[in-house]
Design an enzyme around this catalytic site. Structure first.
Site, short mmCIF file in Angstrom:
data_model
loop_
_atom_site.label_atom_id
_atom_site.label_comp_id
_atom_site.label_asym_id
_atom_site.label_seq_id
_atom_site.Cartn_x
_atom_site.Cartn_y
_atom_site.Cartn_z
N PRO A 33 0.79 -1.22 0.00
CA PRO A 33 0.00 0.00 0.00
C PRO A 33 0.83 1.28 0.00
O PRO A 33 1.89 1.35 0.61
CB PRO A 33 -0.83 -0.10 1.29
CG PRO A 33 -0.11 -1.07 2.15
CD PRO A 33 0.58 -2.01 1.22
N ASN A 34 0.31 2.23 -0.75
CA ASN A 34 0.81 3.60 -0.84
C ASN A 34 2.10 3.74 -1.64
O ASN A 34 2.54 4.85 -1.90
CB ASN A 34 0.98 4.23 0.55
CG ASN A 34 -0.33 4.29 1.29
OD1 ASN A 34 -1.33 4.76 0.74
ND2 ASN A 34 -0.36 3.78 2.50
N ARG A 86 4.37 11.27 -2.30
CA ARG A 86 4.06 11.10 -0.88
C ARG A 86 5.32 11.32 -0.04
O ARG A 86 6.31 10.62 -0.21
CB ARG A 86 3.53 9.68 -0.65
CG ARG A 86 3.31 9.33 0.79
CD ARG A 86 2.91 7.86 0.92
NE ARG A 86 2.92 7.48 2.32
CZ ARG A 86 3.43 6.35 2.78
NH1 ARG A 86 3.95 5.47 1.95
NH2 ARG A 86 3.41 6.09 4.05
N TYR A 138 10.66 9.60 1.51
CA TYR A 138 10.75 8.57 0.48
C TYR A 138 11.47 9.02 -0.79
O TYR A 138 11.72 8.20 -1.67
CB TYR A 138 9.34 8.06 0.12
CG TYR A 138 8.66 7.42 1.29
CD1 TYR A 138 9.02 6.14 1.73
CD2 TYR A 138 7.66 8.07 2.00
CE1 TYR A 138 8.41 5.55 2.81
CE2 TYR A 138 7.04 7.48 3.08
CZ TYR A 138 7.42 6.22 3.48
OH TYR A 138 6.82 5.64 4.56
N ASN A 153 8.06 -5.50 -1.03
CA ASN A 153 8.00 -4.35 -0.13
C ASN A 153 6.54 -4.27 0.31
O ASN A 153 5.70 -3.74 -0.39
CB ASN A 153 8.42 -3.06 -0.84
CG ASN A 153 8.39 -1.87 0.09
OD1 ASN A 153 7.77 -1.91 1.14
ND2 ASN A 153 9.06 -0.80 -0.29
N ALA A 210 3.12 -0.87 4.85
CA ALA A 210 2.61 -0.97 6.22
C ALA A 210 2.14 -2.37 6.59
O ALA A 210 2.08 -2.71 7.77
CB ALA A 210 1.48 0.04 6.42
N GLU A 263 12.88 -9.16 1.39
CA GLU A 263 12.05 -8.03 1.83
C GLU A 263 12.83 -6.74 1.61
O GLU A 263 14.01 -6.66 1.95
CB GLU A 263 11.71 -8.21 3.31
CG GLU A 263 10.83 -7.12 3.88
CD GLU A 263 10.51 -7.34 5.35
OE1 GLU A 263 9.75 -6.54 5.91
OE2 GLU A 263 11.04 -8.31 5.96
N HIS A 276 12.67 -2.38 2.02
CA HIS A 276 12.05 -1.15 2.52
C HIS A 276 12.91 0.03 2.07
O HIS A 276 14.14 -0.02 2.21
CB HIS A 276 11.95 -1.14 4.05
CG HIS A 276 11.04 -2.20 4.56
ND1 HIS A 276 9.67 -2.07 4.55
CD2 HIS A 276 11.30 -3.43 5.06
CE1 HIS A 276 9.13 -3.18 5.04
NE2 HIS A 276 10.10 -4.01 5.35
N ARG A 310 12.65 4.56 12.49
CA ARG A 310 11.37 5.26 12.41
C ARG A 310 10.54 4.99 13.67
O ARG A 310 11.06 4.53 14.67
CB ARG A 310 10.66 4.84 11.13
CG ARG A 310 11.53 5.22 9.91
CD ARG A 310 10.85 5.25 8.62
NE ARG A 310 9.65 6.08 8.62
CZ ARG A 310 8.68 5.94 7.74
NH1 ARG A 310 8.75 5.01 6.81
NH2 ARG A 310 7.63 6.72 7.78
#
Length: 149
Positions: A11-12, A19, A24, A75, A78, A99, A101, A108
């Site tokens: 998502p996103n 964003r 990012y 990725n 969330a 994975e 990110h 974070r």
């Protein structure tokens, strides 16, 4: 042996470049896709690149990858921190999973420090920005060559 690699984005991530660019960056998901295809092609890999905001669709793609792909780069966004269902789908796979990110999730908010997906992944690449995808494609090529020289 198939040399197809699924790159699955959660998502996103469709909003990359728009964003929170201070977090990012300005690279878009289309830029990352082009880079993955270029790097993968140079390593003899075909790349299937996908993004969805829907958890169920991500799970369906993982199920599909079980029989059609040689490996998964994911990725989960969330869903890393919330989706046991995604972990269960990945656990049903026998192919390598990496994975990725864009940010270092450990620097974070504390709720981002835990990833369910990490429990299944052969490796986690975090905090290298969009270049992390490039690293993942290269590492997956190495893993695939080692398992099927």
């Amino acid at each position: 042996m198939t040399r197809l690699v699924d790159v699955i984005n959660g998502p996103n991530l469709n909003l990359l470049g728009q964003r929170e660019p201070e977090i990012y960056g300005s690279t878009t998901l289309a830029d990352i896709e082009a880079d993955c295809r270029s790097v993968g092609g140079g390593l003899g890999l075909d790349v299937r690149f996908r993004q969805s905001n829907a958890e169920g669709e991500l799970i369906d793609w993982v199920h599909q990858a079980r029989t059609s792909a040689a490996g998964i780069i994911i990725n989960p966004g969330a869903y890393s921190h919330t989706s046991i269902a995604l972990l269960d789908a990945l656990n049903a796979c026998t192919i390598p999973v990496l994975e990725v990110h864009i940010t270092n999730i450990h620097k974070r908010e504390s709720f981002r420090h835990h990833s369910y997906v990490s429990q299944r992944a052969e490796g986690v690449i975090a905090g290298f920005g969009p270049e992390g995808y490039r690293f993942a494609v290269m590492r997956l090529a190495t893993l695939l060559t080692a398992s099927h020289p």
